[in-house]
Structures are given as C-alpha cells and as structure tokens.
Design a protein around this motif. Structure first.
Motif, PDB file in Angstrom:
ATOM      1  N   ALA A  12       0.829  -1.213   0.000  1.00 13.10           N
ATOM      2  CA  ALA A  12       0.000   0.000   0.000  1.00 13.10           C
ATOM      3  C   ALA A  12       0.860   1.258   0.000  1.00 13.10           C
ATOM      4  O   ALA A  12       0.592   2.198  -0.760  1.00 13.10           O
ATOM      5  N   LEU A  13       1.895   1.291   0.830  1.00 13.32           N
ATOM      6  CA  LEU A  13       2.741   2.482   0.870  1.00 13.32           C
ATOM      7  C   LEU A  13       3.414   2.727  -0.481  1.00 13.32           C
ATOM      8  O   LEU A  13       3.527   3.871  -0.925  1.00 13.32           O
ATOM      9  N   GLY A  14       3.853   1.665  -1.129  1.00  9.53           N
ATOM     10  CA  GLY A  14       4.544   1.816  -2.399  1.00  9.53           C
ATOM     11  C   GLY A  14       3.634   2.097  -3.578  1.00  9.53           C
ATOM     12  O   GLY A  14       4.107   2.480  -4.645  1.00  9.53           O
ATOM     13  N   ASN A  15       2.341   1.908  -3.391  1.00  8.31           N
ATOM     14  CA  ASN A  15       1.404   2.053  -4.503  1.00  8.31           C
ATOM     15  C   ASN A  15       0.181   2.890  -4.146  1.00  8.31           C
ATOM     16  O   ASN A  15      -0.862   2.774  -4.792  1.00  8.31           O
ATOM     17  N   MET A  16       0.303   3.747  -3.137  1.00 10.88           N
ATOM     18  CA  MET A  16      -0.847   4.520  -2.673  1.00 10.88           C
ATOM     19  C   MET A  16      -1.440   5.399  -3.768  1.00 10.88           C
ATOM     20  O   MET A  16      -2.664   5.522  -3.871  1.00 10.88           O
ATOM     21  N   SER A  17      -0.618   6.008  -4.600  1.00 13.76           N
ATOM     22  CA  SER A  17      -1.193   6.872  -5.642  1.00 13.76           C
ATOM     23  C   SER A  17      -2.048   6.053  -6.610  1.00 13.76           C
ATOM     24  O   SER A  17      -3.072   6.542  -7.099  1.00 13.76           O
ATOM     25  N   ARG A  18      -1.655   4.828  -6.882  1.00 11.26           N
ATOM     26  CA  ARG A  18      -2.480   3.953  -7.730  1.00 11.26           C
ATOM     27  C   ARG A  18      -3.819   3.673  -7.044  1.00 11.26           C
ATOM     28  O   ARG A  18      -4.870   3.660  -7.701  1.00 11.26           O
ATOM     29  N   MET A  19      -3.778   3.420  -5.758  1.00 17.28           N
ATOM     30  CA  MET A  19      -5.001   3.144  -5.005  1.00 17.28           C
ATOM     31  C   MET A  19      -5.907   4.374  -5.019  1.00 17.28           C
ATOM     32  O   MET A  19      -7.116   4.262  -5.244  1.00 17.28           O
ATOM     33  N   GLU A  20      -5.328   5.540  -4.775  1.00 14.99           N
ATOM     34  CA  GLU A  20      -6.129   6.766  -4.725  1.00 14.99           C
ATOM     35  C   GLU A  20      -6.741   7.127  -6.076  1.00 14.99           C
ATOM     36  O   GLU A  20      -7.813   7.715  -6.123  1.00 14.99           O
ATOM     37  N   ARG A  21      -6.053   6.792  -7.152  1.00 16.43           N
ATOM     38  CA  ARG A  21      -6.548   7.110  -8.493  1.00 16.43           C
ATOM     39  C   ARG A  21      -7.493   6.042  -9.049  1.00 16.43           C
ATOM     40  O   ARG A  21      -8.022   6.190 -10.145  1.00 16.43           O
ATOM     41  N   GLY A  22      -7.665   4.957  -8.304  1.00 15.52           N
ATOM     42  CA  GLY A  22      -8.548   3.887  -8.760  1.00 15.52           C
ATOM     43  C   GLY A  22      -7.981   3.101  -9.929  1.00 15.52           C
ATOM     44  O   GLY A  22      -8.735   2.517 -10.710  1.00 15.52           O
ATOM     45  N   GLU A  23      -6.669   3.052 -10.046  1.00 19.02           N
ATOM     46  CA  GLU A  23      -6.033   2.346 -11.157  1.00 19.02           C
ATOM     47  C   GLU A  23      -6.156   0.834 -11.001  1.00 19.02           C
ATOM     48  O   GLU A  23      -6.225   0.316  -9.894  1.00 19.02           O
ATOM     49  N   GLN A  24      -6.143   0.154 -12.127  1.00 19.64           N
ATOM     50  CA  GLN A  24      -5.990  -1.303 -12.153  1.00 19.64           C
ATOM     51  C   GLN A  24      -4.500  -1.549 -12.302  1.00 19.64           C
ATOM     52  O   GLN A  24      -3.890  -1.079 -13.254  1.00 19.64           O
ATOM     53  N   TRP A  25      -3.903  -2.278 -11.352  1.00 21.26           N
ATOM     54  CA  TRP A  25      -2.458  -2.480 -11.399  1.00 21.26           C
ATOM     55  C   TRP A  25      -2.097  -3.861 -10.876  1.00 21.26           C
ATOM     56  O   TRP A  25      -2.784  -4.421 -10.029  1.00 21.26           O
ATOM     57  N   SER A  26      -1.033  -4.390 -11.405  1.00 23.28           N
ATOM     58  CA  SER A  26      -0.538  -5.707 -11.043  1.00 23.28           C
ATOM     59  C   SER A  26       0.217  -5.615  -9.714  1.00 23.28           C
ATOM     60  O   SER A  26       1.199  -4.899  -9.608  1.00 23.28           O
ATOM     61  N   GLN A  27      -0.254  -6.359  -8.739  1.00 27.76           N
ATOM     62  CA  GLN A  27       0.400  -6.317  -7.431  1.00 27.76           C
ATOM     63  C   GLN A  27       1.799  -6.944  -7.477  1.00 27.76           C
ATOM     64  O   GLN A  27       2.762  -6.363  -6.981  1.00 27.76           O
ATOM     65  N   GLY A  28       1.929  -8.108  -8.063  1.00 29.37           N
ATOM     66  CA  GLY A  28       3.227  -8.775  -8.111  1.00 29.37           C
ATOM     67  C   GLY A  28       4.237  -8.016  -8.939  1.00 29.37           C
ATOM     68  O   GLY A  28       5.401  -7.881  -8.559  1.00 29.37           O
ATOM     69  N   LEU A  29       3.804  -7.523 -10.098  1.00 29.69           N
ATOM     70  CA  LEU A  29       4.699  -6.779 -10.974  1.00 29.69           C
ATOM     71  C   LEU A  29       5.212  -5.511 -10.299  1.00 29.69           C
ATOM     72  O   LEU A  29       6.360  -5.108 -10.504  1.00 29.69           O
ATOM     73  N   ASN A  30       4.381  -4.897  -9.475  1.00 27.81           N
ATOM     74  CA  ASN A  30       4.744  -3.654  -8.801  1.00 27.81           C
ATOM     75  C   ASN A  30       5.342  -3.872  -7.418  1.00 27.81           C
ATOM     76  O   ASN A  30       5.511  -2.916  -6.662  1.00 27.81           O
ATOM     77  N   LEU A  31       5.644  -5.119  -7.096  1.00 27.17           N
ATOM     78  CA  LEU A  31       6.414  -5.383  -5.891  1.00 27.17           C
ATOM     79  C   LEU A  31       7.890  -5.301  -6.316  1.00 27.17           C
ATOM     80  O   LEU A  31       8.528  -6.290  -6.631  1.00 27.17           O
ATOM     81  N   THR A  32       8.352  -4.073  -6.368  1.00 24.81           N
ATOM     82  CA  THR A  32       9.674  -3.733  -6.882  1.00 24.81           C
ATOM     83  C   THR A  32      10.752  -4.068  -5.858  1.00 24.81           C
ATOM     84  O   THR A  32      10.438  -4.385  -4.703  1.00 24.81           O
ATOM     85  N   PRO A  33      12.029  -3.968  -6.234  1.00 24.73           N
ATOM     86  CA  PRO A  33      13.091  -4.263  -5.270  1.00 24.73           C
ATOM     87  C   PRO A  33      13.007  -3.434  -3.986  1.00 24.73           C
ATOM     88  O   PRO A  33      13.217  -3.982  -2.893  1.00 24.73           O
ATOM     89  N   ASN A  34      12.684  -2.148  -4.066  1.00 22.20           N
ATOM     90  CA  ASN A  34      12.586  -1.339  -2.844  1.00 22.20           C
ATOM     91  C   ASN A  34      11.435  -1.792  -1.953  1.00 22.20           C
ATOM     92  O   ASN A  34      11.584  -1.897  -0.736  1.00 22.20           O
ATOM     93  N   ILE A  35      10.289  -2.069  -2.547  1.00 21.96           N
ATOM     94  CA  ILE A  35       9.148  -2.555  -1.758  1.00 21.96           C
ATOM     95  C   ILE A  35       9.479  -3.934  -1.199  1.00 21.96           C
ATOM     96  O   ILE A  35       9.182  -4.233  -0.041  1.00 21.96           O
ATOM     97  N   GLY A  36      10.123  -4.766  -1.991  1.00 20.55           N
ATOM     98  CA  GLY A  36      10.526  -6.096  -1.517  1.00 20.55           C
ATOM     99  C   GLY A  36      11.453  -6.015  -0.316  1.00 20.55           C
ATOM    100  O   GLY A  36      11.294  -6.766   0.647  1.00 20.55           O
ATOM    101  N   ARG A  37      12.427  -5.103  -0.375  1.00 17.62           N
ATOM    102  CA  ARG A  37      13.342  -4.957   0.776  1.00 17.62           C
ATOM    103  C   ARG A  37      12.599  -4.468   2.022  1.00 17.62           C
ATOM    104  O   ARG A  37      12.923  -4.890   3.141  1.00 17.62           O
TER     105      ARG A  37
END
Length: 179
Positions: A12-37
């Motif tokens: 959620a922290l790494g993708n809050m703007s997507r959530m606020e904009r109501g975007e459709q987005w891939s959760q796994g694809l957007n689990l980037t190295p920084n979010i993973g760490r």
C-alpha cells in the motif's frame, strides 16, 4: 503467524497513488526491489518477536515458496517469478482497502504491542502505522478496541509465550499478584 498485515503495508505504501486514483495495477509486478526490501525488513521484525516467544514461524521467503511454488530469492524476484508463471492479482483500487482499514489497526498494532512486550520493538511496523495515519488523517493505532481490551501490558512475557503456544492468554500467578 500471518504475513498479510506487514506485506499489505509495504504494498500500500509503495502504490498509494495507484489506489487513490482507482487504477488497475498488477500487485506482483509492482512489488519492486525497494518494496521487496521493505517487506523483508518488516519480516525480520516479526521473526525477532516470534523468536523471543519461542515460536517457529515461516519466513516471508518460505511463505512465497510454499504458497506460490517459486524458488527462494529476494521477495521482489519471487514476485516477478510468480507474475511470469501467470500467478498475479490486481492490487487495491481504492484507498479504503482492507490493506489499510483492517490490516493497520488489527494486524500491525498487535505486532507493535508484542514487540514492545518482548523487548523487540517493531519500529518499522510502528512507523508504518504512523505514516498511514498521517496520510489518512486518522489514528489507526488507536482503532483496535479488541487489542486495547486485552490489556497486554498486564501480562508477563511467559504469559505471552504460553499464549503463543496454546492460544490461551492467562495471567501467571506471579503476575496476577502484581496487578
């Protein structure tokens, strides 16, 4: 030991703007190295608490390996492997997602409380609660009436350790006389 609250915090922290904009987005694809760490560091806090309580719980790596049949590597790489296998879900498309409204007050606050009781403060979990509270303009840290009713500070570490093993939270005679 449920990983959802800590994992959902990082997602959620790494993708809050997507959530606020109501975007459709891939959760796994957007689990980037920084979010993973971040998820890996949150997991280390959870594992430290479990260790003090004498509990053997699965790591985040074991969770992804056993649940999604991908080889152990970084959490980001494991998620990319899941996506490559066609195993992905969309992330939340609204800010009032359970990733925040349920997991923060009912998942993260318990981890923070247990960290304080065990002498292993969950500082990243606590910071996450504070950051999300600031973002939403509400105090998620005080919204768990169930946790507040338990009065965990009235219990000793042995009481908490026993509860982790049996599922029953009872005061030891030693602690009961102190109250």
């Amino acid at each position: 030991s449920n990983l959802n609250a800590q994992n959902h915090l990082g997602i959620a922290l790494g993708n809050m703007s997507r959530m606020e904009r109501g975007e459709q987005w891939s959760q796994g694809l957007n689990l980037t190295p920084n979010i993973g760490r971040l998820l890996e560091a949150l997991d280390r806090e959870r594992l430290d608490i479990a260790d003090v309580l004498g509990l053997k719980v699965r790591t985040i790596y074991e969770h992804f390996q056993l649940s999604f049949h991908v080889p152990i590597s970084s959490v980001s790489e494991m998620n990319q492997a899941m996506v490559a296998k066609g195993n992905d879900v969309n992330g939340p498309d609204r800010p009032d997602s359970r990733y925040v409204t349920e997991d923060v007050p009912f998942g993260l606050t318990l981890i923070v409380a247990l960290g304080n009781l065990t002498g292993r403060p969950a500082t990243l979990h606590e910071a996450g609660i504070q950051i999300v509270s600031a973002m939403y303009g509400q105090d998620f840290g005080s919204e768990n009436g169930l946790l507040n009713a338990l009065n965990l500070e009235d219990f000793g570490i042995e009481d908490i350790r026993k509860a982790g093993q049996t599922g029953l939270l009872t005061r030891s005679k030693e602690k009961a006389t102190e109250i």
